[in-house]
Design a protein around this motif. Structure first.
Motif, mmCIF file in Angstrom:
data_model
loop_
_atom_site.group_PDB
_atom_site.id
_atom_site.type_symbol
_atom_site.label_atom_id
_atom_site.label_comp_id
_atom_site.label_asym_id
_atom_site.label_seq_id
_atom_site.Cartn_x
_atom_site.Cartn_y
_atom_site.Cartn_z
ATOM 1 N N SER A 93 36.771 36.416 37.137
ATOM 2 C CA SER A 93 36.326 35.121 36.654
ATOM 3 C C SER A 93 34.925 34.926 37.217
ATOM 4 O O SER A 93 34.751 34.736 38.414
ATOM 5 C CB SER A 93 37.279 34.007 37.076
ATOM 6 O OG SER A 93 37.379 33.947 38.460
ATOM 7 N N GLY A 94 33.925 35.064 36.357
ATOM 8 C CA GLY A 94 32.538 35.101 36.820
ATOM 9 C C GLY A 94 32.291 36.430 37.518
ATOM 10 O O GLY A 94 32.674 37.477 37.004
ATOM 11 N N ASP A 95 31.716 36.393 38.717
ATOM 12 C CA ASP A 95 31.494 37.647 39.443
ATOM 13 C C ASP A 95 32.516 37.820 40.556
ATOM 14 O O ASP A 95 32.317 38.578 41.493
ATOM 15 C CB ASP A 95 30.061 37.690 40.003
ATOM 16 C CG ASP A 95 29.816 36.577 41.019
ATOM 17 O OD1 ASP A 95 30.570 35.586 40.975
ATOM 18 O OD2 ASP A 95 28.891 36.697 41.846
ATOM 19 N N VAL A 96 33.606 37.089 40.437
ATOM 20 C CA VAL A 96 34.625 37.125 41.478
ATOM 21 C C VAL A 96 35.945 37.608 40.873
ATOM 22 O O VAL A 96 36.345 37.149 39.810
ATOM 23 C CB VAL A 96 34.809 35.718 42.092
ATOM 24 C CG1 VAL A 96 35.964 35.702 43.068
ATOM 25 C CG2 VAL A 96 33.533 35.268 42.788
ATOM 26 N N ALA A 97 36.571 38.560 41.544
ATOM 27 C CA ALA A 97 37.881 39.019 41.086
ATOM 28 C C ALA A 97 38.958 38.160 41.734
ATOM 29 O O ALA A 97 38.944 37.939 42.935
ATOM 30 C CB ALA A 97 38.081 40.479 41.457
ATOM 31 N N ASP A 98 39.839 37.682 40.901
ATOM 32 C CA ASP A 98 40.909 36.812 41.345
ATOM 33 C C ASP A 98 42.182 37.660 41.408
ATOM 34 O O ASP A 98 42.632 38.156 40.382
ATOM 35 C CB ASP A 98 41.050 35.688 40.307
ATOM 36 C CG ASP A 98 41.735 34.479 40.889
ATOM 37 O OD1 ASP A 98 42.306 34.605 41.977
ATOM 38 O OD2 ASP A 98 41.692 33.419 40.234
ATOM 39 N N VAL A 99 42.718 37.858 42.594
ATOM 40 C CA VAL A 99 43.882 38.733 42.747
ATOM 41 C C VAL A 99 45.104 37.889 43.077
ATOM 42 O O VAL A 99 45.048 37.026 43.954
ATOM 43 C CB VAL A 99 43.657 39.791 43.852
ATOM 44 C CG1 VAL A 99 44.822 40.764 43.908
ATOM 45 C CG2 VAL A 99 42.351 40.516 43.644
ATOM 46 N N LYS A 100 46.186 38.135 42.355
ATOM 47 C CA LYS A 100 47.421 37.394 42.598
ATOM 48 C C LYS A 100 48.546 38.407 42.791
ATOM 49 O O LYS A 100 48.688 39.340 42.009
ATOM 50 C CB LYS A 100 47.740 36.493 41.406
ATOM 51 C CG LYS A 100 46.705 35.408 41.197
ATOM 52 C CD LYS A 100 47.101 34.512 40.030
ATOM 53 C CE LYS A 100 46.218 33.285 39.999
ATOM 54 N NZ LYS A 100 45.284 33.308 38.888
ATOM 55 N N VAL A 101 49.321 38.202 43.820
ATOM 56 C CA VAL A 101 50.397 39.143 44.136
ATOM 57 C C VAL A 101 51.689 38.386 44.385
ATOM 58 O O VAL A 101 51.697 37.360 45.069
ATOM 59 C CB VAL A 101 50.084 39.954 45.418
ATOM 60 C CG1 VAL A 101 50.998 41.153 45.515
ATOM 61 C CG2 VAL A 101 48.636 40.364 45.474
ATOM 62 N N LEU A 102 52.770 38.892 43.839
ATOM 63 C CA LEU A 102 54.097 38.360 44.142
ATOM 64 C C LEU A 102 54.897 39.484 44.779
ATOM 65 O O LEU A 102 54.997 40.573 44.234
ATOM 66 C CB LEU A 102 54.799 37.920 42.862
ATOM 67 C CG LEU A 102 54.819 36.436 42.540
ATOM 68 C CD1 LEU A 102 55.544 36.229 41.226
ATOM 69 C CD2 LEU A 102 55.475 35.617 43.633
#
Lengths: 155, 104
Positions: free
Chosen positions: B12-21
Motif C-alpha cells: 500500500s504505497g511504498d509500504v508492505a502491509d503484512v498480516k499473519v494468523l
C-alpha cells in the motif's frame, strides 16, 4: 538371515539417533537470536517489567497512538494497534497494566520495518494498555484505557 | 505438529502491509482446568521473527498475554512486489512453524 536382520535394525536405530541429534542442534542454532526475557515477562508490575527490559523511566509522548476499543466485551481478544511516529523507532513493547504478567509483547524492528504493530491481546480486567517505544536509544510511552466487561485470563 | 499459518503481504504505497494468523492455544499457565481444578501448563509462542528476502525485519518476544490463535500485523518500508516475506514462531515447548508469502 537373522543376524542380517539384527544388523539392519541396529544401523537404522543408530541413524535415527544421529538424525535426532542433528535436528536438536538445528533448533538450538535457530533460536540463538536473543534469549527470551524471562525476568521482564514474569514481572508482576509494569515498573518491574520495564526494569527487566532495561528501560526504567520512559517519557510520555504524544507521537505514539494506540488503537484499541474503549470497551472490550471479551477480554480474551482485545485488538490493539500501536503506531509510533517517532523517527527511528526500533522497538515497541505492549503492556496491559493490571494483568498478572503485564508485559505482553516486545517487538524489535530493523531494516525498514515501520513503527507499527497490530495484534490481539488478553486482558484480565479493565486497565490501561501501555505502549513503550524505543527510538534512538531513548524510551517513550503512551497509554489508553480499555474497559473490559468479561476478563480473559481466568477462563 | 503445528497447524499451518495464514499469511498475506500486500503493498500500500511504498509500504508492505503484512498480516499473519497463527494457530496456537496460547495457554498462559495461569488458567485452571474447569473439571479437575488443576493448572493448565503454559504453552505459548514466545518468539516471532520476520524476514524480508532473508534480511531480518522484526524480532518479537511474546508472553502468554497474546490472544489464542494470534494475529500479527506489521509494515515494512522499501519492499517491492514479489519480495519474499517469511514469518516464523517458536513456543515455550520448542515447537515451531514458518510461513512464507510473496508481496503482492
Amino acid at each position: 538371515m537373522n543376524a542380517l536382520r539384527r544388523n539392519v535394525l541396529k544401523s537404522a536405530g543408530m541413524a535415527s539417533v544421529v538424525a535426532m541429534a542433528a535436528t536438536a542442534g538445528l533448533l538450538k542454532s535457530g533460536s540463538a537470536l536473543a534469549a527470551w526475557n524471562a525476568s521482564a515477562f514474569d514481572a508482576k508490575s509494569v515498573p518491574d517489567a520495564l526494569k527487566g527490559m532495561g528501560a526504567a523511566t520512559p517519557a510520555e509522548s504524544k507521537d505514539i497512538s494506540i488503537k484499541a476499543p474503549d470497551i472490550a466485551e471479551n477480554g480474551a481478544v482485545v485488538p490493539v494497534e500501536v503506531t509510533s511516529s517517532i523517527a527511528g523507532t526500533t522497538g515497541i513493547a505492549i503492556f496491559a497494566e493490571k494483568n498478572a504478567n503485564p508485559l505482553i509483547a516486545d517487538f524489535k524492528m530493523s531494516n525498514g520495518a515501520e513503527g507499527y504493530v497490530s495484534t490481539r491481546i488478553k486482558m484480565g480486567q479493565t486497565a490501561k494498555i501501555r505502549a513503550v517505544v524505543t527510538a534512538g536509544g531513548k524510551t517513550y510511552t503512551a497509554a489508553k484505557e480499555v474497559k473490559v466487561t468479561i476478563g480473559g485470563c481466568g477462563g | 505438529m503445528a497447524e499451518p499459518m495464514k499469511m498475506r503481504a500486500s503493498m500500500s504505497g511504498d509500504v508492505a502491509d503484512v498480516k499473519v494468523l497463527m494457530n496456537h492455544p496460547m495457554e498462559t499457565g495461569l488458567r485452571k482446568d474447569a473439571k479437575t481444578g488443576q493448572l493448565i501448563p503454559a504453552h505459548f509462542i514466545n518468539e516471532v521473527t520476520a524476514t524480508l528476502n532473508g534480511k531480518p525485519i522484526l524480532a518479537a518476544q511474546w508472553g502468554g498475554g497474546i490472544s489464542k490463535n494470534p494475529y500479527l500485523g506489521f509494515k515494512v518500508k522499501g519492499a517491492k512486489a514479489g519480495d519474499k516475506v517469511t514469518v516464523s514462531w517458536k513456543d515455550n515447548k520448542g515447537e515451531s512453524n514458518t510461513a512464507e508469502a510473496a508481496v503482492s
